[in-house]
Design an enzyme around this catalytic site. Structure first.
Site, PDB file in Angstrom:
ATOM      1  N   HIS A 106      28.433  44.381  51.593  1.00  0.00           N
ATOM      2  CA  HIS A 106      28.051  43.212  50.724  1.00  0.00           C
ATOM      3  C   HIS A 106      26.699  42.539  50.942  1.00  0.00           C
ATOM      4  CE1 HIS A 106      29.710  39.937  47.834  1.00  0.00           C
ATOM      5  NE2 HIS A 106      28.487  39.618  48.302  1.00  0.00           N
ATOM      6  N   PHE A 205      15.504  33.175  45.195  1.00  0.00           N
ATOM      7  CA  PHE A 205      15.690  34.688  44.537  1.00  0.00           C
ATOM      8  C   PHE A 205      14.689  34.838  43.658  1.00  0.00           C
ATOM      9  CE2 PHE A 205      20.276  35.177  45.850  1.00  0.00           C
ATOM     10  CZ  PHE A 205      20.040  36.358  46.273  1.00  0.00           C
ATOM     11  N   HIS A 287      24.288  39.022  35.734  1.00  0.00           N
ATOM     12  CA  HIS A 287      24.849  37.749  36.102  1.00  0.00           C
ATOM     13  C   HIS A 287      25.847  37.518  34.996  1.00  0.00           C
ATOM     14  CE1 HIS A 287      24.184  33.549  36.745  1.00  0.00           C
ATOM     15  NE2 HIS A 287      23.223  33.810  37.724  1.00  0.00           N
ATOM     16  N   HIS A 350      32.827  39.886  42.868  1.00  0.00           N
ATOM     17  CA  HIS A 350      32.924  38.746  43.579  1.00  0.00           C
ATOM     18  C   HIS A 350      33.909  37.772  43.049  1.00  0.00           C
ATOM     19  CE1 HIS A 350      28.357  39.689  44.653  1.00  0.00           C
ATOM     20  NE2 HIS A 350      28.636  38.364  45.403  1.00  0.00           N
ATOM     21  N   GLU A 353      34.989  32.856  45.341  1.00  0.00           N
ATOM     22  CA  GLU A 353      33.922  32.032  46.435  1.00  0.00           C
ATOM     23  C   GLU A 353      33.848  30.964  45.804  1.00  0.00           C
ATOM     24  OE1 GLU A 353      29.294  32.777  47.492  1.00  0.00           O
ATOM     25  OE2 GLU A 353      30.066  33.875  45.834  1.00  0.00           O
ATOM     26  N   HIS A 378      34.145  38.192  48.871  1.00  0.00           N
ATOM     27  CA  HIS A 378      34.183  36.794  49.661  1.00  0.00           C
ATOM     28  C   HIS A 378      35.489  36.340  49.952  1.00  0.00           C
ATOM     29  CE1 HIS A 378      30.035  35.504  50.054  1.00  0.00           C
ATOM     30  NE2 HIS A 378      29.789  36.036  48.585  1.00  0.00           N
ATOM     31  N   ASP A 435      26.097  39.129  52.829  1.00  0.00           N
ATOM     32  CA  ASP A 435      25.765  38.590  51.457  1.00  0.00           C
ATOM     33  C   ASP A 435      24.161  38.702  51.425  1.00  0.00           C
ATOM     34  OD1 ASP A 435      26.272  37.699  49.169  1.00  0.00           O
ATOM     35  OD2 ASP A 435      26.457  35.590  49.571  1.00  0.00           O
TER      36      ASP A 435
END
Length: 503
Positions: A106, A205, A287, A350, A353, A378, A435
């Protein structure tokens, strides 16, 4: 009655001492020992049998851990940015650096390589432009001529010329590095809430994207990232990537097929240079802020890319902050497509989290299992979902535990209180990963292994815990069964060499 009990206590104590002295076991003590052994057998690594050399190293590790846990400053109880110098001095950490850790399952592409390399290597290359936005963030772009205004950037400056005008190169480079990480001297003051730290996280990012997505840089960046992992005794990688549109100096854009071929070529070259490194695969990500139709398109594209690149594409995931993003259930039409089309596209979601119990986001754990996720990224919320815990154990769905990320992004402050302590105590399938190591001033897996072993696992976690976590990283990887078997043999050989060196 009270006086009688008080009178009996000294007599019973003498009787217990006499029984022990005569070699007669105390029944209560015997039952307690049985319970403690049974409980210990259920924890991560509890079923592994250590040989004599491993037991010797385990005893040494136990003494080291006792010493560190009794110190005035206990690193897992501190924010990682403050704890890092202490961790680097730890003899446990030094052992963990040498320990073969198996696979990193990950890690996100944009955070694969440290900010120092990006600034001191990539930003010194020709044709690198920089822009400072109205909200004090930074953007980079490689171009053969001064770029036109775009994004929030109205004025681009050639970095080479800007450095010459500023003069203080060291100070300027340090300021650029700060834009590419979350590292700060006072994290509690700088990031008072999850909203603030996530906003800064996403800006970092975006700042790195213009550098990394330039074709020639991406090639060097991937190779450098593999070098950093290999140096930390990691032998395999599964990288989460959005396959961002890679560009050239003239502004031309490559498609995702081109980027996958580049990744394939870099892996081939790296494994030729480092025969003990097993390779890498990609988990394609989009996303969670996208629409259902956009995710549908992405899923269809991922199905085709996996068909065309079966050795490279491992599966699909949704990324972005869960608390402010859309739930997995929101995308159910898109995520049902592989089953409806009769094809296999492994999911690596994911999920969980979050520390917001009872919300739609909190239910992502159940949604991930509903859509047959291969692993859970997570899984911070998993400990409060007993049915999800039961299902994930039954289906052998491992949690990708990223301790430093969870702390820096403000899900937990003292890692002794991390809910994964519950998962470790009951032997839930876990793997350790990092991560976004570059954003946290970390690298590889050793820092996260330290936090999991010393902080989350506490004094109960032992060498068998570490061994099982390393083995798990191969067992729960996306490697085909044949390659898993050979990888486990390789890892065991590396483990034996490590034990021999330190026994």
């Amino acid at each position: 009655m009270t006086s009688l009990c008080q009178a009996l206590v000294p007599w019973l104590s003498l009787l217990w001492v006499a029984r022990v002295a005569d070699g007669m076991p105390d029944p209560a003590q015997r039952d307690l020992d049985l319970l403690m052994r049974e409980e210990a057998s259920r924890q991560t690594g509890g079923r592994l049998v250590l040989n004599a050399a491993e037991q010797k190293l385990d005893s040494y590790l136990h003494r080291l851990k006792q010493r560190e846990m009794s110190a005035a400053q206990f690193p897992p109880a501190m924010h990682f940015f403050r704890a890092k110098p202490l961790i680097q001095k730890s003899p446990i950490f030094k052992l963990l650096q040498e320990m073969p850790k198996g696979a990193a399952l990950h890690i996100h592409t944009s955070s694969l390589v440290g900010a120092e390399w990006l600034v001191k290597n990539v930003t010194y290359r020709p044709n690198c432009y920089v822009c400072f936005t109205w909200d004090n963030s930074v953007r980079f772009l490689f171009s053969e001529r001064q770029p036109f205004p775009r994004w929030d950037c109205f004025y681009w400056q050639l970095l080479q010329s800007l450095r010459a005008r500023i003069g203080d190169t060291t100070g300027f480079d340090n300021s650029l590095m700060q834009q590419l990480t979350l590292v700060t001297e006072d994290p509690e003051e700088e990031y008072p809430s999850q909203e603030v730290v996530w906003e800064r996280f996403e800006k970092a990012f975006m700042a790195a994207a213009g550098l990394i997505s330039h074709g020639p840089v991406l090639q060097d960046f991937l190779y450098r990232g593999l070098e950093e992992l290999h140096h930390d005794n990691i032998m395999y990688l599964e990288l989460r990537s959005g396959l961002s549109r890679t560009y050239e100096l003239d502004g031309s854009i490559h498609d995702k097929v081109w980027t996958l071929k580049l990744f394939q070529e870099v892996i081939k070259r790296f494994t030729a240079d480092h025969p003990d490194f097993l390779g890498a695969r990609l988990i394609i990500c989009v996303h969670r802020a996208l629409s259902v139709n956009e995710v549908k398109t992405a899923v269809k594209e991922a199905i085709q890319l996996q068909k065309d690149f079966p050795d490279v594409v491992a599966g699909f995931d949704l990324v972005g902050r869960e608390d402010s993003g859309r739930s997995l259930w929101f995308f159910r039409e898109a995520l049902s497509l592989p089953a409806e089309l009769g094809v296999t596209l492994p999911f690596f979601f994911h999920a969980g989290e979050t520390d917001d119990e009872g919300t739609d986001v909190d239910q992502n754990i159940l949604d991930a299992l509903l859509f047959n996720t291969s692993r859970i990224g997570h899984g911070f919320a998993l400990a409060r979902h007993p049915l999800a815990r039961e299902l994930s154990v039954k289906r052998k769905v491992a949690v990708e535990l990223c301790p430093i990320s969870n702390q820096v992004l403000k899900l937990v402050s003292d890692l002794r209180n991390h809910p994964a302590a519950v998962l470790m105590s009951e032997g839930h399938p876990l793997v350790i990963s990092s991560d976004d190591p570059a954003l946290f001033g970390s690298s590889g897996l050793s820092y996260d292994f330290y936090q999991a072993f010393v902080g989350i696992g506490g004094l109960k976690a032992n060498l068998a815990t570490l061994k099982e976590l390393a083995l798990n990283s191969i067992r729960f990887s996306s490697l085909p069964a044949r390659l898993k078997d050979s990888a486990l043999v390789t890892l065991q050989n590396k483990w034996d060499d490590f034990i021999l060196k330190h026994s």
